[in-house]
Design a protein around this motif. Structure first.
Motif, PDB file in Angstrom:
ATOM      1  N   UNK A 136       0.847  -1.170   0.000  1.00 14.19           N
ATOM      2  CA  UNK A 136       0.000   0.000   0.000  1.00 14.19           C
ATOM      3  C   UNK A 136       0.898   1.239   0.000  1.00 14.19           C
ATOM      4  N   UNK A 137       0.673   2.120  -0.951  1.00 15.13           N
ATOM      5  CA  UNK A 137       1.505   3.323  -1.070  1.00 15.13           C
ATOM      6  C   UNK A 137       0.959   4.444  -0.204  1.00 15.13           C
ATOM      7  N   UNK A 138       1.876   5.184   0.404  1.00 15.76           N
ATOM      8  CA  UNK A 138       1.470   6.270   1.295  1.00 15.76           C
ATOM      9  C   UNK A 138       1.010   7.515   0.537  1.00 15.76           C
ATOM     10  N   UNK A 139       1.297   7.602  -0.769  1.00 19.05           N
ATOM     11  CA  UNK A 139       0.899   8.778  -1.544  1.00 19.05           C
ATOM     12  C   UNK A 139      -0.464   8.605  -2.228  1.00 19.05           C
ATOM     13  N   UNK A 140      -1.174   7.535  -1.911  1.00 22.88           N
ATOM     14  CA  UNK A 140      -2.489   7.298  -2.503  1.00 22.88           C
ATOM     15  C   UNK A 140      -3.479   8.362  -2.017  1.00 22.88           C
ATOM     16  N   UNK A 141      -4.389   8.734  -2.905  1.00 24.08           N
ATOM     17  CA  UNK A 141      -5.396   9.760  -2.610  1.00 24.08           C
ATOM     18  C   UNK A 141      -6.782   9.192  -2.916  1.00 24.08           C
ATOM     19  N   UNK A 142      -7.821   9.759  -2.321  1.00 28.49           N
ATOM     20  CA  UNK A 142      -9.182   9.304  -2.643  1.00 28.49           C
ATOM     21  C   UNK A 142      -9.470   9.464  -4.134  1.00 28.49           C
ATOM     22  N   UNK A 143     -10.253   8.564  -4.660  1.00 29.01           N
ATOM     23  CA  UNK A 143     -10.598   8.576  -6.083  1.00 29.01           C
ATOM     24  C   UNK A 143     -11.208   9.904  -6.505  1.00 29.01           C
ATOM     25  N   UNK A 144     -11.873  10.580  -5.597  1.00 37.17           N
ATOM     26  CA  UNK A 144     -12.515  11.859  -5.913  1.00 37.17           C
ATOM     27  C   UNK A 144     -11.504  12.969  -6.184  1.00 37.17           C
ATOM     28  N   UNK A 145     -10.229  12.746  -5.935  1.00 36.56           N
ATOM     29  CA  UNK A 145      -9.185  13.751  -6.178  1.00 36.56           C
ATOM     30  C   UNK A 145      -8.676  13.732  -7.621  1.00 36.56           C
ATOM     31  N   UNK A 146      -9.081  12.753  -8.394  1.00 34.85           N
ATOM     32  CA  UNK A 146      -8.551  12.613  -9.753  1.00 34.85           C
ATOM     33  C   UNK A 146      -9.496  13.232 -10.774  1.00 34.85           C
ATOM     34  N   UNK A 147      -8.919  13.691 -11.862  1.00 35.59           N
ATOM     35  CA  UNK A 147      -9.663  14.387 -12.911  1.00 35.59           C
ATOM     36  C   UNK A 147     -10.253  13.417 -13.927  1.00 35.59           C
ATOM     37  N   UNK A 148     -11.310  13.871 -14.596  1.00 35.31           N
ATOM     38  CA  UNK A 148     -11.910  13.121 -15.691  1.00 35.31           C
ATOM     39  C   UNK A 148     -10.843  12.803 -16.735  1.00 35.31           C
ATOM     40  N   UNK A 168      -5.833   1.413  -8.389  1.00 34.41           N
ATOM     41  CA  UNK A 168      -6.455   1.313  -7.072  1.00 34.41           C
ATOM     42  C   UNK A 168      -5.450   0.704  -6.100  1.00 34.41           C
ATOM     43  N   UNK A 169      -5.237   1.366  -4.974  1.00 32.08           N
ATOM     44  CA  UNK A 169      -4.288   0.890  -3.977  1.00 32.08           C
ATOM     45  C   UNK A 169      -4.971   0.177  -2.813  1.00 32.08           C
ATOM     46  N   UNK A 170      -6.043   0.760  -2.297  1.00 33.47           N
ATOM     47  CA  UNK A 170      -6.785   0.071  -1.238  1.00 33.47           C
ATOM     48  C   UNK A 170      -8.205   0.575  -1.158  1.00 33.47           C
ATOM     49  N   UNK A 171      -9.063  -0.266  -0.560  1.00 31.20           N
ATOM     50  CA  UNK A 171     -10.475   0.024  -0.398  1.00 31.20           C
ATOM     51  C   UNK A 171     -10.729   0.227   1.092  1.00 31.20           C
ATOM     52  N   UNK A 172     -11.034   1.443   1.491  1.00 31.48           N
ATOM     53  CA  UNK A 172     -11.282   1.760   2.899  1.00 31.48           C
ATOM     54  C   UNK A 172     -12.781   1.630   3.187  1.00 31.48           C
ATOM     55  N   UNK A 173     -13.284   0.428   2.987  1.00 29.11           N
ATOM     56  CA  UNK A 173     -14.705   0.124   3.137  1.00 29.11           C
ATOM     57  C   UNK A 173     -14.857  -1.046   4.101  1.00 29.11           C
ATOM     58  N   UNK A 174     -16.082  -1.258   4.576  1.00 29.09           N
ATOM     59  CA  UNK A 174     -16.265  -2.466   5.377  1.00 29.09           C
ATOM     60  C   UNK A 174     -16.119  -3.674   4.449  1.00 29.09           C
ATOM     61  N   UNK A 175     -15.871  -4.817   5.017  1.00 30.65           N
ATOM     62  CA  UNK A 175     -15.504  -5.992   4.219  1.00 30.65           C
ATOM     63  C   UNK A 175     -16.584  -6.386   3.206  1.00 30.65           C
ATOM     64  N   UNK A 176     -17.844  -6.278   3.564  1.00 33.39           N
ATOM     65  CA  UNK A 176     -18.916  -6.645   2.630  1.00 33.39           C
ATOM     66  C   UNK A 176     -18.927  -5.724   1.408  1.00 33.39           C
ATOM     67  N   UNK A 177     -18.788  -4.413   1.639  1.00 35.64           N
ATOM     68  CA  UNK A 177     -18.748  -3.459   0.517  1.00 35.64           C
ATOM     69  C   UNK A 177     -17.510  -3.687  -0.338  1.00 35.64           C
ATOM     70  N   UNK A 178     -16.371  -3.879   0.315  1.00 34.82           N
ATOM     71  CA  UNK A 178     -15.121  -4.098  -0.418  1.00 34.82           C
ATOM     72  C   UNK A 178     -15.213  -5.372  -1.257  1.00 34.82           C
TER      73      UNK A 178
END
Length: 76
Positions: A1-13, A19-29
């Protein structure tokens, strides 16, 4: 897991991300992994507004903004 990862909402069209990691509960992930959104996958941000649309190969996946904010990625 890279420390420079940013939320997907930070990226442009049109930007490609890895994808580096999913910060979701296990069922959603697990559901997203079943749909192809998993750690290490490459995707294109097709839209980043109220909803986030990811291009995964020939598929398009629409995500609620609240979910996209918990997916962490780096530029691909």
């Amino acid at each position: 897991m890279r420390s420079d990862a940013a939320p997907l909402t930070c990226f442009q069209k049109g930007q490609y991300v890895q994808i580096e990691w999913l910060a979701l509960d296990e069922a959603e992930a697990q559901r997203l992994r079943e749909l192809g959104v998993r750690e290490g996958c490459r995707a294109c941000v097709m839209l980043n507004a109220d909803k986030c649309i990811l291009g995964l190969g020939a598929c398009r996946l629409a995500l609620q903004r609240e979910v996209a904010m918990r997916l962490f990625a780096v530029p691909a």
